[in-house]
Design a protein around this motif. Structure first.
Motif, short mmCIF file in Angstrom:
data_model
loop_
_atom_site.label_atom_id
_atom_site.label_comp_id
_atom_site.label_asym_id
_atom_site.label_seq_id
_atom_site.Cartn_x
_atom_site.Cartn_y
_atom_site.Cartn_z
N PRO A 29 0.82 -1.21 0.00
CA PRO A 29 0.00 0.00 0.00
C PRO A 29 0.85 1.26 0.00
O PRO A 29 0.44 2.28 -0.50
CB PRO A 29 -0.81 -0.10 1.29
CG PRO A 29 -0.84 -1.56 1.61
CD PRO A 29 0.45 -2.11 1.08
N ALA A 30 2.07 1.22 0.54
CA ALA A 30 2.92 2.41 0.57
C ALA A 30 3.28 2.87 -0.82
O ALA A 30 3.52 4.05 -1.04
CB ALA A 30 4.19 2.13 1.37
N MET A 31 3.31 1.98 -1.80
CA MET A 31 3.67 2.36 -3.16
C MET A 31 2.59 3.24 -3.76
O MET A 31 2.87 4.07 -4.61
CB MET A 31 3.86 1.12 -4.03
CG MET A 31 5.10 0.34 -3.71
SD MET A 31 5.23 -1.19 -4.61
CE MET A 31 5.08 -0.66 -6.29
N ILE A 56 9.97 6.83 4.80
CA ILE A 56 9.53 7.71 3.73
C ILE A 56 8.93 6.81 2.64
O ILE A 56 9.65 6.00 2.05
CB ILE A 56 10.70 8.54 3.17
CG1 ILE A 56 11.35 9.34 4.29
CG2 ILE A 56 10.21 9.45 2.05
CD1 ILE A 56 12.66 9.98 3.91
N PRO A 57 7.63 6.94 2.37
CA PRO A 57 7.01 6.07 1.37
C PRO A 57 7.44 6.44 -0.04
O PRO A 57 7.76 7.60 -0.33
CB PRO A 57 5.51 6.31 1.57
CG PRO A 57 5.43 7.66 2.19
CD PRO A 57 6.68 7.85 2.99
N ARG A 61 5.95 7.93 -8.70
CA ARG A 61 7.05 7.82 -9.68
C ARG A 61 8.11 6.82 -9.22
O ARG A 61 9.05 6.56 -9.94
CB ARG A 61 7.71 9.18 -9.89
CG ARG A 61 6.78 10.24 -10.43
CD ARG A 61 7.50 11.57 -10.59
NE ARG A 61 8.12 11.96 -9.34
CZ ARG A 61 9.10 12.85 -9.23
NH1 ARG A 61 9.59 13.43 -10.29
NH2 ARG A 61 9.60 13.15 -8.06
N GLY A 62 7.98 6.31 -7.98
CA GLY A 62 8.98 5.40 -7.45
C GLY A 62 10.09 6.10 -6.70
O GLY A 62 11.07 5.48 -6.32
N HIS A 63 9.93 7.40 -6.45
CA HIS A 63 10.94 8.18 -5.73
C HIS A 63 10.54 8.38 -4.28
O HIS A 63 9.39 8.20 -3.91
CB HIS A 63 11.11 9.56 -6.39
CG HIS A 63 11.60 9.47 -7.80
ND1 HIS A 63 11.45 10.50 -8.69
CD2 HIS A 63 12.22 8.49 -8.49
CE1 HIS A 63 11.97 10.17 -9.86
NE2 HIS A 63 12.43 8.93 -9.76
N PHE A 64 11.51 8.78 -3.47
CA PHE A 64 11.28 9.01 -2.05
C PHE A 64 11.38 10.51 -1.80
O PHE A 64 12.46 11.07 -1.78
CB PHE A 64 12.28 8.23 -1.21
CG PHE A 64 12.19 6.76 -1.43
CD1 PHE A 64 11.23 6.01 -0.78
CD2 PHE A 64 13.02 6.12 -2.33
CE1 PHE A 64 11.10 4.65 -1.01
CE2 PHE A 64 12.92 4.76 -2.57
CZ PHE A 64 11.95 4.02 -1.91
N GLN A 168 9.51 1.41 1.25
CA GLN A 168 9.81 2.63 1.99
C GLN A 168 11.32 2.79 2.15
O GLN A 168 12.05 1.80 2.18
CB GLN A 168 9.19 2.57 3.39
CG GLN A 168 7.70 2.44 3.40
CD GLN A 168 7.15 2.35 4.81
OE1 GLN A 168 7.87 2.54 5.78
NE2 GLN A 168 5.89 2.06 4.94
N MET A 169 11.75 4.03 2.26
CA MET A 169 13.13 4.32 2.61
C MET A 169 13.14 4.54 4.13
O MET A 169 12.41 5.40 4.63
CB MET A 169 13.63 5.58 1.89
CG MET A 169 15.04 5.98 2.24
SD MET A 169 16.33 4.81 1.75
CE MET A 169 16.24 4.89 -0.02
#
Length: 173
Positions: A29-31, A56-57, A61-64, A168-169
């Motif tokens: 779900p975080a994505m 950090i989710p 775009r796939g970035h943090f 997540q980061m």
């Protein structure tokens, strides 16, 4: 030769299917989250030990994306483990009073878009959530060269750990 081509086609197809299955297995779900503010996670084993963690989710775009405070100003950043230092565009740096003169743009940096000149800086303190790092190396780049500020290794390397986990980061100090 025909059998080699057939085998290669089968392997490519199998690889594609397996990649899709792996994507579905790791989707969380975080994505799907698009917010840019960091999400706090609980301190690990001992809250009294002063351990601070932040998750950090990943954005769409796939970035943090996260927000940091520098000299009391909130500045948006993309976490970039491939960036050696914090990279700021001129507009963001000016928000907290950092305005290098043209003569200070004397460092050549290599970016994905090629080489350009940047100004070195030392940030006294950078805060991301409850995580605070002092004396952080940074570079100021022209606005046209840097659309997003980058939270690079000069910040991340001063943490106890940082890792990618479950979409997540995770930052820990």
């Amino acid at each position: 030769m025909r059998s080699i081509m057939f085998l290669a086609a089968v392997l490519i197809g199998l690889g594609t299917v397996m990649a899709q299955v792996a994507d579905k297995m790791t989707a969380t779900p975080a994505m799907a989250r698009t917010e840019t503010t960091p999400v706090r996670i609980a301190a690990l084993s001992n809250p009294q030990a002063g351990i601070r963690s932040l998750a950090i989710p990943r954005d769409a775009r796939g970035h943090f994306q996260t927000e940091a405070r520098i000299e009391g100003q909130r500045i948006g950043f993309m976490v970039d483990t491939g960036a050696s230092v914090i990279a700021l565009n001129e507009k963001s740096a000016a928000r907290f009073g950092l305005r290098p003169s043209r003569a200070e743009y004397n460092a050549t940096v290599t970016t994905a878009n090629g080489k350009l000149m940047a100004a070195r800086a030392k940030l006294p303190m950078v805060q991301v959530g409850e995580i605070t790092v002092r004396d952080v190396d940074a570079m100021v780049l022209p606005d046209e060269a840097l659309s997003e500020n980058l939270l690079g290794l000069s910040f991340l390397s001063k943490l106890k750990r940082f890792e990618y986990s479950n979409g997540q980061m995770i930052l820990e100090q």
